[in-house]
Design a protein around this motif. Structure first.
Motif, PDB file in Angstrom:
ATOM      1  N   GLY A   7       0.639  -1.419   0.099  1.00 39.54           N
ATOM      2  CA  GLY A   7      -0.125  -0.013   0.051  1.00 39.54           C
ATOM      3  C   GLY A   7       0.980   1.353   0.000  1.00 39.54           C
ATOM      4  O   GLY A   7       2.193   1.151  -0.145  1.00 39.54           O
ATOM      5  N   THR A   8       0.126   2.331   0.064  1.00 45.85           N
ATOM      6  CA  THR A   8       1.111   3.721   0.199  1.00 45.85           C
ATOM      7  C   THR A   8       0.954   4.279   1.571  1.00 45.85           C
ATOM      8  O   THR A   8      -0.006   4.412   2.243  1.00 45.85           O
ATOM      9  CB  THR A   8      -0.051   4.618  -0.553  1.00 45.85           C
ATOM     10  OG1 THR A   8       0.077   4.217  -2.194  1.00 45.85           O
ATOM     11  CG2 THR A   8       0.731   5.946  -0.856  1.00 45.85           C
ATOM     12  N   VAL A   9       2.119   4.230   2.067  1.00 47.66           N
ATOM     13  CA  VAL A   9       2.232   5.075   3.354  1.00 47.66           C
ATOM     14  C   VAL A   9       2.317   6.644   3.181  1.00 47.66           C
ATOM     15  O   VAL A   9       3.104   7.237   2.560  1.00 47.66           O
ATOM     16  CB  VAL A   9       3.703   4.710   3.957  1.00 47.66           C
ATOM     17  CG1 VAL A   9       3.872   5.204   4.987  1.00 47.66           C
ATOM     18  CG2 VAL A   9       3.737   3.180   4.288  1.00 47.66           C
ATOM     19  N   ARG A  10       1.152   6.988   3.947  1.00 48.66           N
ATOM     20  CA  ARG A  10       1.196   8.562   3.766  1.00 48.66           C
ATOM     21  C   ARG A  10       1.858   9.322   4.733  1.00 48.66           C
ATOM     22  O   ARG A  10       2.316  10.663   4.660  1.00 48.66           O
ATOM     23  CB  ARG A  10      -0.415   8.849   3.864  1.00 48.66           C
ATOM     24  CG  ARG A  10      -0.838  10.491   3.495  1.00 48.66           C
ATOM     25  CD  ARG A  10      -0.708  10.576   2.196  1.00 48.66           C
ATOM     26  NE  ARG A  10      -0.964  11.790   1.598  1.00 48.66           N
ATOM     27  CZ  ARG A  10      -0.162  12.895   1.642  1.00 48.66           C
ATOM     28  NH1 ARG A  10       1.006  12.686   1.740  1.00 48.66           N
ATOM     29  NH2 ARG A  10      -0.808  14.236   1.002  1.00 48.66           N
ATOM     30  N   SER A  11       2.043   8.700   6.128  1.00 47.50           N
ATOM     31  CA  SER A  11       2.783   9.499   7.261  1.00 47.50           C
ATOM     32  C   SER A  11       3.004   8.325   8.362  1.00 47.50           C
ATOM     33  O   SER A  11       2.959   7.379   8.116  1.00 47.50           O
ATOM     34  CB  SER A  11       1.857  10.627   7.779  1.00 47.50           C
ATOM     35  OG  SER A  11       0.742  10.079   8.313  1.00 47.50           O
ATOM     36  N   ALA A  12       3.875   8.903   9.271  1.00 46.56           N
ATOM     37  CA  ALA A  12       4.357   8.003  10.194  1.00 46.56           C
ATOM     38  C   ALA A  12       4.504   8.684  11.616  1.00 46.56           C
ATOM     39  O   ALA A  12       4.029   9.839  11.693  1.00 46.56           O
ATOM     40  CB  ALA A  12       5.562   7.555   9.784  1.00 46.56           C
ATOM     41  N   LEU A  13       4.786   7.802  12.644  1.00 47.15           N
ATOM     42  CA  LEU A  13       4.769   8.412  13.868  1.00 47.15           C
ATOM     43  C   LEU A  13       6.126   7.439  14.679  1.00 47.15           C
ATOM     44  O   LEU A  13       5.986   6.335  14.433  1.00 47.15           O
ATOM     45  CB  LEU A  13       3.643   8.073  14.801  1.00 47.15           C
ATOM     46  CG  LEU A  13       3.624   8.437  16.347  1.00 47.15           C
ATOM     47  CD1 LEU A  13       3.815   9.559  16.688  1.00 47.15           C
ATOM     48  CD2 LEU A  13       2.392   7.790  16.901  1.00 47.15           C
ATOM     49  N   VAL A  14       6.979   8.018  15.288  1.00 55.49           N
ATOM     50  CA  VAL A  14       7.943   7.474  16.026  1.00 55.49           C
ATOM     51  C   VAL A  14       7.689   7.685  17.448  1.00 55.49           C
ATOM     52  O   VAL A  14       7.391   8.531  18.091  1.00 55.49           O
ATOM     53  CB  VAL A  14       9.372   8.521  15.729  1.00 55.49           C
ATOM     54  CG1 VAL A  14      10.417   7.559  16.747  1.00 55.49           C
ATOM     55  CG2 VAL A  14       9.782   8.243  14.244  1.00 55.49           C
TER      56      VAL A  14
ATOM     57  N   LEU B 199       1.389   4.916   8.722  1.00 51.87           N
ATOM     58  CA  LEU B 199      -0.146   5.105   8.509  1.00 51.87           C
ATOM     59  C   LEU B 199      -0.334   5.233   6.870  1.00 51.87           C
ATOM     60  O   LEU B 199       0.321   5.779   6.172  1.00 51.87           O
ATOM     61  CB  LEU B 199      -0.467   6.601   8.860  1.00 51.87           C
ATOM     62  CG  LEU B 199      -0.134   6.762  10.542  1.00 51.87           C
ATOM     63  CD1 LEU B 199      -0.478   8.242  10.977  1.00 51.87           C
ATOM     64  CD2 LEU B 199      -1.105   5.771  11.233  1.00 51.87           C
ATOM     65  N   ARG B 200      -1.129   4.336   6.490  1.00 49.93           N
ATOM     66  CA  ARG B 200      -1.429   4.025   5.052  1.00 49.93           C
ATOM     67  C   ARG B 200      -2.632   4.620   4.635  1.00 49.93           C
ATOM     68  O   ARG B 200      -3.720   4.652   5.327  1.00 49.93           O
ATOM     69  CB  ARG B 200      -1.450   2.642   4.807  1.00 49.93           C
ATOM     70  CG  ARG B 200      -0.061   1.646   4.998  1.00 49.93           C
ATOM     71  CD  ARG B 200      -0.032   0.368   4.647  1.00 49.93           C
ATOM     72  NE  ARG B 200      -0.981  -0.626   5.597  1.00 49.93           N
ATOM     73  CZ  ARG B 200      -1.319  -1.475   5.435  1.00 49.93           C
ATOM     74  NH1 ARG B 200      -0.483  -2.411   4.398  1.00 49.93           N
ATOM     75  NH2 ARG B 200      -2.244  -2.205   6.304  1.00 49.93           N
ATOM     76  N   MET B 201      -2.763   4.990   3.164  1.00 47.93           N
ATOM     77  CA  MET B 201      -3.903   5.395   2.446  1.00 47.93           C
ATOM     78  C   MET B 201      -4.774   4.455   2.341  1.00 47.93           C
ATOM     79  O   MET B 201      -4.512   3.362   1.988  1.00 47.93           O
ATOM     80  CB  MET B 201      -3.706   5.835   1.245  1.00 47.93           C
ATOM     81  CG  MET B 201      -2.936   7.451   1.372  1.00 47.93           C
ATOM     82  SD  MET B 201      -3.859   8.664   1.525  1.00 47.93           S
ATOM     83  CE  MET B 201      -4.685   8.735  -0.285  1.00 47.93           C
TER      84      MET B 201
END
Length: 582
Positions: A140-147, A161-163
């Protein structure tokens, strides 16, 4: 109960010019050729008069902020989807994201980059980055992230975080990541960022996710309408997930309501009651604060009309030095004549500039961006409020969109664009301000070493370990630029707070004492536009050789450390034990 009239007071405007951009029709790069604007001579005269009135000839503030683009030597070789590969307004939103993490626990900031075919983690060794294969392949498409450290083992884990899919939790097992199956059961739509805090007080981090609408298929209801009620707003809903230290449960009864075009968030105690609250920066609508009630629920409060703009960052800092967290939110600013030109198009824009929300001490705010001199920053995106010179004063940086003022069938002339860029460089360059003790002074980004870029995300980190904060910028052309700090002449203290089994570091506060000087920092999680900076606490202290450090943990426990040498890293935990690293 708080009311909107308590939230943003003291700043009242007579009238409000609400304009929204026809972003589909605006070209982001290249001045192009030709001179026909399709506008009348009177409007052109007004624009030139306004530009002549700009304070472009005033003596430049004697700055010390200085950076150098070291991208070519950094080893960061990663390309996100360029805007040419994306559709219409989606191209303006960008896919490039930058997140700072210490993936191997060696005390050196590494970086996770997203927006390309796959997310890639780059390991850092004294400012030289090497691509790793630590992250498994992600569908899928990873739109953003969190550490964040979700399981409390002292290692940074990753949430991708994926679309149109469920989030992917990657557990850090000694520098390599394993996927945790079934950690989240909600399919997100357009997740733009996330923040973490222990809002229940059980020792486990919880996660709040903000979502935007899908520009490929729809437009915000607030694009052309200034007053859009909750029920009439579209976009997607934001989510709160309760952590168990091994998994996450979707919270449906916490008071997180409504659908918005959200872009950024902070999870931090805004009221001083020891409980983390949530700030949400919204596009085309008012910002929201969710106040933690201490019983597992939040009170949802809309901030005032001055926040009804295009919020694209949520940056926390004690700007006025009173020990309370303030909020800086980037927006869009245009001159009156430029707004008038834009008003002649089909679309209109909220062009009144950035917000600086100064905390009254109880989680209510006054809008003070103009007072502090940081309201005018062009088309802003992600921001950093930090001491970039180590002189003890907070500075401010935010990325900007490169504006060439081209529209579908009409445009500003080349001469007019040249005048605009000369008078207001932030329509080409990032926006930079240096702290002066009682406000901020604008700094020439070009003279400070920054390039003409179409910036989006930005993260602060001390890449080479010299005690000065560097900046890693994600650009809309798919490239990432690392700017090395060459202007920090003062000393600094860095704090690394490590959690234990019952108390998280998120929610701790730090006070640095140097004689009569007091510096306050907040250990919190936030997501600016597609970016997250280093979680370590960096405090510039000028020429001080030693300082006193007071750390207050989320459970109220406080420890004081005297005679802490500067240009060191202090590592401590909720038990009060500590060590210093060179």
């Amino acid at each position: 109960m708080r009311t909107e009239t308590k939230v943003i007071v003291l700043v009242l405007l007579l009238g409000y010019t609400a304009y929204a951009v026809g972003a589909v029709a605006i070209s982001s790069l290249g001045a192009g050729s030709g001179s026909g604007s399709g506008f009348g001579a009177e409007q052109a005269d007004d624009l030139e008069w306004e530009l002549d009135e700009a304070d472009e000839t005033a003596p430049e503030f004697e700055r010390t902020i200085q950076f150098a683009n070291t991208s070519g030597e950094s080893g960061i070789d990663y390309e996100s989807s360029s805007k040419e590969a994306l559709r219409a307004t989606q191209s303006m939103m960008s896919d490039a994201g930058v997140y700072v993490t210490d993936h191997d626990g060696d005390g050196t900031p590494d970086v996770l980059l997203v927006g390309g075919d796959e997310p890639v983690l780059f390991e850092n060794e004294n400012g030289s980055f090497t691509e790793t294969d630590s992250i498994p392949s992600i569908d899928g498409t990873v739109r953003s992230a969190l550490v964040f450290d979700y399981d409390g083992d002292g290692l940074d884990d990753l949430l991708l975080l994926r679309m149109s899919d469920t989030p992917v939790l990657l557990e850090n097992r000694g520098g390599a990541y394993d996927r945790v199956d079934g950690a989240f059961d909600v399919e997100l739509d357009v997740p733009m960022g996330a923040a973490a805090a222990d809002y229940t007080g059980n020792g486990c981090l919880d996660v709040f996710v903000v979502q935007n609408g899908d520009w490929r298929d729809e437009r915000p209801n607030g694009l052309r309408e200034y007053n859009v009620s909750d029920g009439a707003d579209n976009g997607n809903r934001n989510y709160l997930f309760r952590g168990t230290c091994s998994s996450f449960e979707t919270v449906t009864d916490g008071g997180i309501e409504g659908t918005r075009w959200s872009l950024a968030t902070s999870f931090v105690d805004l009221t001083g009651d020891g409980r983390p609250d949530i700030h949400v920066a919204n596009d085309f609508n008012r910002d929201i604060v969710y106040y933690n009630q201490g019983d597992g629920t939040f009170e949802r409060v809309e901030l005032g009309d001055r926040t009804n703009r295009n919020g694209m960052s949520s940056t926390i800092a004690d700007v006025d030095g009173d020990g309370h967290p303030d909020i800086f939110v980037t927006n869009v600013w245009f001159t009156d004549s430029i707004q008038q030109r834009l008003d002649d198009t089909t679309f209109r824009i909220r062009g009144e500039g950035n917000n600086l929300l100064i905390n009254n001490g109880d989680g209510t705010f006054e809008e003070r961006a103009e007072t502090y001199g940081v309201d005018r920053g062009g088309w802003g995106w992600a921001g950093v409020v930090a001491d970039l010179t180590n002189d003890g004063e907070l500075d401010l940086f935010h990325t900007t969109r490169h504006m060439t003022f081209e529209f579908a069938d009409r445009r500003f002339s080349d001469r007019e664009v040249t005048l605009i860029h000369k008078a207001y460089p932030f329509f080409q360059y990032p926006a930079v301000w240096e702290g002066t003790g009682d406000g901020f002074e604008s700094v020439s980004a070009r003279s400070a070493g920054f390039d003409v870029t179409d910036g989006r995300g930005v993260a602060e980190l001390d890449a080479n370990g010299n005690g000065a904060l560097d900046l890693l910028v994600a650009n809309n052309d798919g490239e990432f630029h690392l700017y090395e700090n060459e202007g920090a002449t003062g000393n600094a203290v860095v704090l690394e707070l490590q959690r234990n089994d019952t108390v998280t570091a998120n929610g701790a506060s730090v006070e640095i004492i140097d004689g009569d000087e007091r510096y306050h920092r907040f250990v919190h999680s936030n997501s600016d536009y597609l970016s997250q900076g280093d979680q370590r606490v960096h405090v510039g202290v000028g020429d001080a050789d030693s300082v006193t450090v007071r750390v207050t943990w989320p459970d109220g426990t406080s420890y004081r450390y005297d005679d802490v040498r500067t240009n060191r890293t202090l590592v401590t935990d909720p038990s009060g034990t500590f060590e210093t690293r060179p």
